[in-house]
Design an enzyme around this catalytic site. Structure first.
Site, PDB file in Angstrom:
ATOM      1  N   TRP A 110      -4.783   0.857  10.545  1.00  0.00           N
ATOM      2  CA  TRP A 110      -5.029   0.871   9.119  1.00  0.00           C
ATOM      3  C   TRP A 110      -4.871  -0.534   8.528  1.00  0.00           C
ATOM      4  O   TRP A 110      -5.541  -0.890   7.555  1.00  0.00           O
ATOM      5  CB  TRP A 110      -4.100   1.853   8.425  1.00  0.00           C
ATOM      6  CG  TRP A 110      -4.385   1.971   6.957  1.00  0.00           C
ATOM      7  CD1 TRP A 110      -3.602   1.586   5.930  1.00  0.00           C
ATOM      8  CD2 TRP A 110      -5.581   2.493   6.358  1.00  0.00           C
ATOM      9  NE1 TRP A 110      -4.220   1.823   4.720  1.00  0.00           N
ATOM     10  CE2 TRP A 110      -5.439   2.382   4.956  1.00  0.00           C
ATOM     11  CE3 TRP A 110      -6.768   3.042   6.876  1.00  0.00           C
ATOM     12  CZ2 TRP A 110      -6.432   2.802   4.066  1.00  0.00           C
ATOM     13  CZ3 TRP A 110      -7.752   3.450   5.981  1.00  0.00           C
ATOM     14  CH2 TRP A 110      -7.574   3.331   4.596  1.00  0.00           C
ATOM     15  N   TYR A 164       0.835  -1.202   0.000  1.00  0.00           N
ATOM     16  CA  TYR A 164       0.000   0.000   0.000  1.00  0.00           C
ATOM     17  C   TYR A 164       0.870   1.254   0.000  1.00  0.00           C
ATOM     18  O   TYR A 164       0.615   2.201  -0.758  1.00  0.00           O
ATOM     19  CB  TYR A 164      -0.910  -0.025   1.230  1.00  0.00           C
ATOM     20  CG  TYR A 164      -1.806   1.176   1.377  1.00  0.00           C
ATOM     21  CD1 TYR A 164      -2.818   1.437   0.460  1.00  0.00           C
ATOM     22  CD2 TYR A 164      -1.657   2.033   2.461  1.00  0.00           C
ATOM     23  CE1 TYR A 164      -3.659   2.530   0.596  1.00  0.00           C
ATOM     24  CE2 TYR A 164      -2.493   3.132   2.614  1.00  0.00           C
ATOM     25  CZ  TYR A 164      -3.483   3.383   1.685  1.00  0.00           C
ATOM     26  OH  TYR A 164      -4.306   4.474   1.828  1.00  0.00           O
ATOM     27  N   GLU A 190     -11.415   5.676   5.758  1.00  0.00           N
ATOM     28  CA  GLU A 190     -10.808   6.452   6.841  1.00  0.00           C
ATOM     29  C   GLU A 190     -11.789   6.582   7.999  1.00  0.00           C
ATOM     30  O   GLU A 190     -11.400   6.544   9.176  1.00  0.00           O
ATOM     31  CB  GLU A 190     -10.366   7.837   6.344  1.00  0.00           C
ATOM     32  CG  GLU A 190      -9.242   7.834   5.326  1.00  0.00           C
ATOM     33  CD  GLU A 190      -7.897   7.373   5.883  1.00  0.00           C
ATOM     34  OE1 GLU A 190      -7.778   7.197   7.116  1.00  0.00           O
ATOM     35  OE2 GLU A 190      -6.972   7.179   5.077  1.00  0.00           O
TER      36      GLU A 190
END
Length: 206
Positions: free
Chosen positions: A65, A35, A57
């Site tokens: 995350w 990522y 988010e």
């Protein structure tokens, strides 16, 4: 990437096994590394892409995350590829089904916020659309952190964006969440100065 950055102390960029330097949060799992190297911080302007990042988010709030990344494919499946028109039509039957899906974050408030925000995205089309709205809050300067401790978790623009979105009826769009969005879509560049990804967005010079 607020919580990861905030918890890494004062060290600088970390050199990986491939000899490339990265912000420390990029390590620890292959999904994070991929990522970081291929997606995070690159500009996004399509509506569905922006809605997806905003939604994820929001779902990340209070979580790591990495948790979101591991569930991302399933999120895309059950939220119709984050097509705002499809998500805006979700009702209580879809909400109940989502609450029973272990492949996503089963949080009623966040699920309902995502559905609500889809409708708000559609409304924004009358005023130029989500892309124009979000990017109008791009700051005139970007941080230049040498260590994770120097990476901001909010800023005047994310505060202003949060207020503007809330005024439009969006939910789960607090200043810290919106700053993380700004980082994710390249609106600000918070790669450490020594990272090989610094300046990769093309929005800011290294």
């Amino acid at each position: 990437m607020d919580e990861e950055s905030d918890s890494l102390g004062g060290g600088g960029a970390v050199v990986g096994d491939d000899g490339l330097s990265r912000t420390p949060w990029a390590y620890g799992d292959p999904a994070l590394l991929s990522y970081y190297d291929t997606e995070w911080g690159l500009p996004i302007h399509d509506e569905a892409g922006l809605f997806e990042r905003m939604s994820l988010e929001g779902f990340q709030a209070g979580l790591s995350w990495l948790t979101i990344l591991k569930k991302r494919d399933r999120f895309r499946e059950v939220f119709a590829g984050f097509d705002p028109e499809a998500v805006a039509r979700f009702g209580e039957p879809e909400i109940e089904e989502l609450l029973g899906d272990a492949g996503i974050i089963r949080h009623r408030g966040k699920i309902e916020a995502c559905i609500n925000n889809a409708a708000r995205v559609i409304e924004l089309r009358e005023d130029g659309g989500l892309d124009e709205f979000l990017w109008s809050f791009q700051p005139t300067e970007t941080p230049r952190p040498r260590t994770p401790a120097e990476i901001p978790t909010t800023g005047p623009e994310s505060v202003a964006l949060s207020k503007a979105l809330k005024k439009r009826g969006f939910r789960f769009v607090g200043p810290t969440t919106m700053y993380a969005l700004m980082e994710a879509i390249g609106m600000v560049d918070t790669h450490l100065l020594d990272s090989h990804r610094r300046g990769a967005s093309g929005v800011w010079s290294a």
